[in-house]
Design an enzyme around this catalytic site. Structure first.
Site, PDB file in Angstrom:
ATOM      1  N   SER A  68       0.821  -1.213   0.000  1.00  0.00           N
ATOM      2  CA  SER A  68       0.000   0.000   0.000  1.00  0.00           C
ATOM      3  C   SER A  68       0.850   1.255   0.000  1.00  0.00           C
ATOM      4  CB  SER A  68      -0.913   0.012   1.239  1.00  0.00           C
ATOM      5  OG  SER A  68      -0.133   0.033   2.423  1.00  0.00           O
TER       6      SER A  68
ATOM      7  N   HIS B 190      -3.572  -4.183  -5.022  1.00  0.00           N
ATOM      8  CA  HIS B 190      -3.790  -3.619  -3.691  1.00  0.00           C
ATOM      9  C   HIS B 190      -5.231  -3.845  -3.259  1.00  0.00           C
ATOM     10  CE1 HIS B 190      -4.093   0.037  -0.839  1.00  0.00           C
ATOM     11  NE2 HIS B 190      -3.723  -1.035  -0.173  1.00  0.00           N
TER      12      HIS B 190
END
Length: 513
Positions: free
Chosen positions: A127, A148
């Protein structure tokens, strides 16, 4: 959003490396989608523990009627812990969810390349790190992407598909198709700090923390304003307590440092002090709020009932708050003033209260800035004034108690709870929304993602009540630019200077008018 060609979807074995909460969630998603799943963790025994945990989650899905017993049994049969990376050699896709350290991720993937085929798609769930940097050590960096997921992965629909500098079209397309086949909503983005969500969402936290640091309002009142006036699902103080102050502050700091300490991304000192004190939120028992077993729910400042004025005057246009004219009339308060549409559109307006004080929509400045021209009280932005259940007021220094009482009574007559805060530039919702919208426009202009993907990402990734580009269209770039210019005047650090993208859009609006 770009159409997805599902013909390139991964259909075989999916391997997940790292078996923490996120790794287990990703594995569960792939498993329920029908894939054989291999779990690997460097810590001995962890993969087997994770497999047992996932099996227990599948049992709960059966109990809730979300999965049949037969499908659960089949999924269990497809789940296998691995004791070594070599056991992942048959994987078509490997998703990594290990610690956020570049060297650790690079070492993992270079080792994986020794065992998987050249056709295997490699993905990181990072992230905060650069996808390009992780792929930099690989023999075949073109097959590497960011995938992600958002926590909890089985529940949240968004997946950011991040294309590194070396990522090939086929790899990005395959990642998107696979995420879609898993029932997720993939959005494409470039490899820039924070990607879409963690980049554009920074002001949601930062502006609230700044209002608090200036002692203009307490956390509970700021949270209530953003929930009940802004329409956000949670306020930033309660949300970061849930996420973990250490986690949220680390992401903010990472994005700030990745942007060479750009003042637009400056972390909060107050939040840093929480982290340093070990007050990480609900998981530690205390963060911004007390989460102990006997703790009382935080209560926002809410004004006691006041008498509504019988009549007000509306001068000019209230801009994004124009619907207040209708709401006031519907509440039985008489409205007098100029009704000519051309006149309304030509001047910034206000609500004149019986005592002479002027109520104005926050424009980024302060109500006290009008001290030489009478008494002014600002009211904050609401993204939907009809649906809003709370209105925030900021009286100028010259406002008397009777003036504030009239303003409170007026909004209470509309069925709104009212909070009164100190006179701070931009108030709460206005500065937050203006900054988020500007960040979104800037991200699109810089090629981070397309407009539709940005709005989808912010709605699905962080449950915003709308897309920031949608807000820009409704509020108008000219209004947003004015709010940020006023904030920039109040805080000339560069933090609030409008982006080139916003200025160009505002200029185009003015030419049309």
């Amino acid at each position: 959003m770009t159409a997805i060609d599902r013909s390139s979807t991964v259909t075989g074995t999916v391997a997940v490396v790292g078996t923490g909460t996120m790794g287990q969630g990703i594995a569960q998603v792939a498993l329920v989608a029908g894939h054989p799943v291999r779990l690997y963790d460097a810590a001995p025994g962890r993969a087997a523990e994770a497999a047992a945990s996932i099996a227990a989650r599948l049992d709960r899905l059966v109990e809730k009627g979300r999965l049949t017993a037969a499908d659960r049994d089949a999924a269990r049969d497809r789940l296998r812990p691995a004791a070594a990376l070599a056991e992942l050699g048959d994987a078509e896709l490997v998703v990594e969810a290990v610690v956020e350290e570049l060297a650790v991720k690079q070492k993992l993937f270079t080792e994986l390349e020794e065992f998987v085929t050249d056709a295997c798609l490699l993905a990181t769930n990072t992230s905060s790190l650069s996808v390009t940097a992780v792929a930099g050590a690989l023999r075949i960096p073109g097959r590497f992407v960011g995938l992600h997921f958002f926590n909890p992965a089985p529940l949240l629909p968004l997946v950011e598909v991040v294309r590194g500098s070396a990522t090939e079209d086929a790899a990005a397309d395959r990642a998107c198709a696979t995420a879609a086949a898993w029932g997720k909503t993939p959005v494409r983005c470039a490899d820039t700090p924070g990607f879409i969500v963690n980049r554009i969402a920074r002001p949601f936290y930062a502006e609230a923390f700044r209002v608090y640091e200036e002692r203009s309002a307490d956390p509970a009142t700021i949270d209530a304003a953003l929930r009940e006036s802004g329409g956000f699902k949670m306020g930033p103080f309660e949300l970061t307590d849930l996420i973990g102050q250490d986690v949220n502050e680390a992401v903010t700091r990472s994005v700030w440092e990745s942007f060479s300490q750009d003042p637009k991304f400056t972390p909060s000192l107050a939040q840093r002090r929480l982290v340093e004190s070990g007050l990480h939120g609900s998981k530690s028992g205390r963060g911004w709020y007390d989460h102990g077993p006997d703790a009382a729910p935080p209560a926002p400042h809410t004004a006691e009932p006041r008498t509504a004025p019988r009549e007000v005057t509306i001068e000019g246009s209230l801009g994004p708050a124009d619907v207040l004219r209708e709401l006031i009339e519907e509440a039985g308060v008489k409205v007098v003033g100029e009704d000519d549409p051309a006149e309304l559109a030509s001047q910034a307006g206000c609500v004149v209260l019986p005592g002479g004080a002027r109520l104005l929509l926050c424009d980024g400045g302060t109500a006290s800035g009008y001290a030489s021209s009478g008494t002014h009280i600002y009211f904050d932005l609401a993204l939907d004034y009809r649906a809003a259940t709370r209105i925030v007021l900021a009286p100028g220094d010259s406002a008397a108690a009777a003036d504030v009482d009239e303003a409170i009574g007026l909004f209470q007559a509309l069925g709104k709870r009212v909070s009164v805060i100190d006179d701070v530039p931009g108030m709460i919702v206005a500065r937050t929304v203006a900054m988020i919208a500007d960040f979104a426009l800037d991200a699109v202009a810089r090629g981070v993602a397309g407009p539709e993907d940005v709005d989808i990402a912010m709605r699905l990734g962080v449950n915003y009540p709308g897309g920031p580009l949608e807000w820009a269209g409704r509020l108008g770039a000219t209004w947003l630019e004015g709010v940020l210019d006023a904030l920039h005047y109040a805080y000339p650090t560069g933090r609030y200077g409008p982006s080139t993208a916003l200025r160009r859009r505002a200029s185009a609006e003015e030419q049309v008018l």
